[in-house]
Scaffold this active site. Structure first.
Site, PDB file in Angstrom:
ATOM      1  CB  SER A   1      -0.939   0.004   1.197  1.00 44.35           C
ATOM      2  OG  SER A   1      -0.198   0.049   2.386  1.00 44.35           O
TER       3      SER A   1
ATOM      4  CG  HIS B   1       7.077  -2.831   8.234  1.00 40.92           C
ATOM      5  ND1 HIS B   1       7.478  -3.849   7.408  1.00 40.92           N
ATOM      6  CD2 HIS B   1       6.963  -1.741   7.458  1.00 40.92           C
ATOM      7  CE1 HIS B   1       7.591  -3.378   6.182  1.00 40.92           C
ATOM      8  NE2 HIS B   1       7.282  -2.107   6.165  1.00 40.92           N
TER       9      HIS B   1
END
Ligand code: GDP
Length: 315
Positions: free
Chosen positions: A108, A179
């Site tokens: 994304s 992340h």
């Protein structure tokens, strides 16, 4: 689909391994598994030889160089070069070897930095990208365009999906390259074990992110490989399909959930010398919902399962 020879490129990574577990649990026996130790997909000759030898019917491209906000920003050359090479080699080798169907996984972060939210598929290429992950995003956009144009010129049944931020078993818990979600699981766990009073969270805590448990992503990939074709996307005017939950939360809300799963009661210190990145990153998943797929795992449940995996498997 059961009779097909299905290649999972990158099967040892978090995404590839979840896809492999899903296909195995659905009774697929004819899987071709590739990872760097079997074939270096950055190398064109090796990739072509691998395809010529194994002749897959279907290919799932989960091989990529991936990382969090810091890694993307530091290893900028590697993020663009490695990903471009992997995609170009795999997609062209698939074409040369008459692969019947190919699914390419993007991310994304390919959408414009200041994209309207939630992000619809058609917002791709409507504005500048976020600086920290521009190299990775450019490479992934090239992958989408490879699939789209191999369809437009040659009729190849190749299409792309854009998952939101993923997490789960086999995630990267290295604080320099990971992340946010696995990083916070590790920081909070270590703070609890070491009886620290606080943990450090990068940025301001205000950016919003959406998270999908990787086993739900694998379920979506299995569903889409079976149910849709390239023509369903391109002939309806879109270049890829979003995969997410359609729900987001702030980094500080995420940190609170992780604190409660781990059982840590200390406080949070925000380090605003670290970048926030894009202010918000939420996918519009109405097309996916209309195709008949929805995620199943609640965020907290996914975090509990990921923490359980971390406790058993951390180095
Ligand atoms: P992004 O979604 O591409 O921005 O990638 P990340 O998952 O790395 O970061 C998401 C957000 O979480 C950013 O605003 C980061 O600054 C923030 N964040 C807070 N603490 C951390 C941490 O320990 N590691 C990482 N990677 N991000 C963190």
């Amino acid at each position: 689909m059961k009779s097909k020879k299905i290649m999972i490129a990158g099967y040892r990574g978090m995404v590839g391994s979840a896809i492999r577990r899903k296909f195995v649990s659905e009774g697929h026996e004819n899987l071709i598994l590739s990872d760097r130790s079997e074939v270096d997909l950055i190398n064109q000759k090796e990739t072509e030889a691998f395809f010529a030898e194994h002749k897959p019917d279907y290919v799932i491209v989960a091989a990529a160089k991936v990382g969090g906000i810091l890694a993307n920003n530091i290893y900028r050359a590697e993020f663009i070069y490695d990903n471009l090479m992997i995609e170009a080699n795999v997609i062209n080798s698939a074409y040369k070897n008459n692969v019947e169907k190919l699914l390419f996984l993007g991310s994304s972060c390919i959408y414009p930095k200041l994209s309207p939210q939630p992000m619809k598929e058609e917002y791709l290429l409507t504005g500048p990208l976020e600086y920290t992950n521009e190299p990775y995003a450019i490479a992934k956009i090239a992958g989408i365009k490879l699939c789209e144009n191999f369809y437009k010129q040659y009729g190849c049944n190749y299409f792309s999906v854009m998952p939101t931020n993923l997490f789960g078993p086999f995630d990267n818990f290295d604080l320099k390259t990971s992340h946010v979600l696995p990083a916070l699981i590790r920081k909070v766990h270590e703070a609890k074990v070491n009886k620290q009073k606080e943990i450090e969270v990068w940025g301001t805590g205000t950016p919003k992110r959406e998270f999908l448990f990787v086993e739900d992503l694998a379920d979506a990939v299995h569903f889409l490989m079976d149910k849709i074709n390239a023509s369903d996307l391109y002939d309806n005017g879109y270049s890829h399909l979003n995969i997410g939950t359609g729900e987001d939360l702030t980094i500080s809300e995420l940190a609170e959930i992780i604190k409660s799963v781990v059982g840590f009661e200390g406080s949070i210190k925000y380090d605003s010398t670290k970048p926030d990145g894009t202010p918000r990153k939420l996918l519009d998943v109405s097309r996916l919902h209309n195709l008949g797929w929805q995620h199943k795992t609640a965020l907290k449940t996914g975090i509990e399962r990921t923490y359980g995996w971390y406790l058993k498997n951390r180095p």
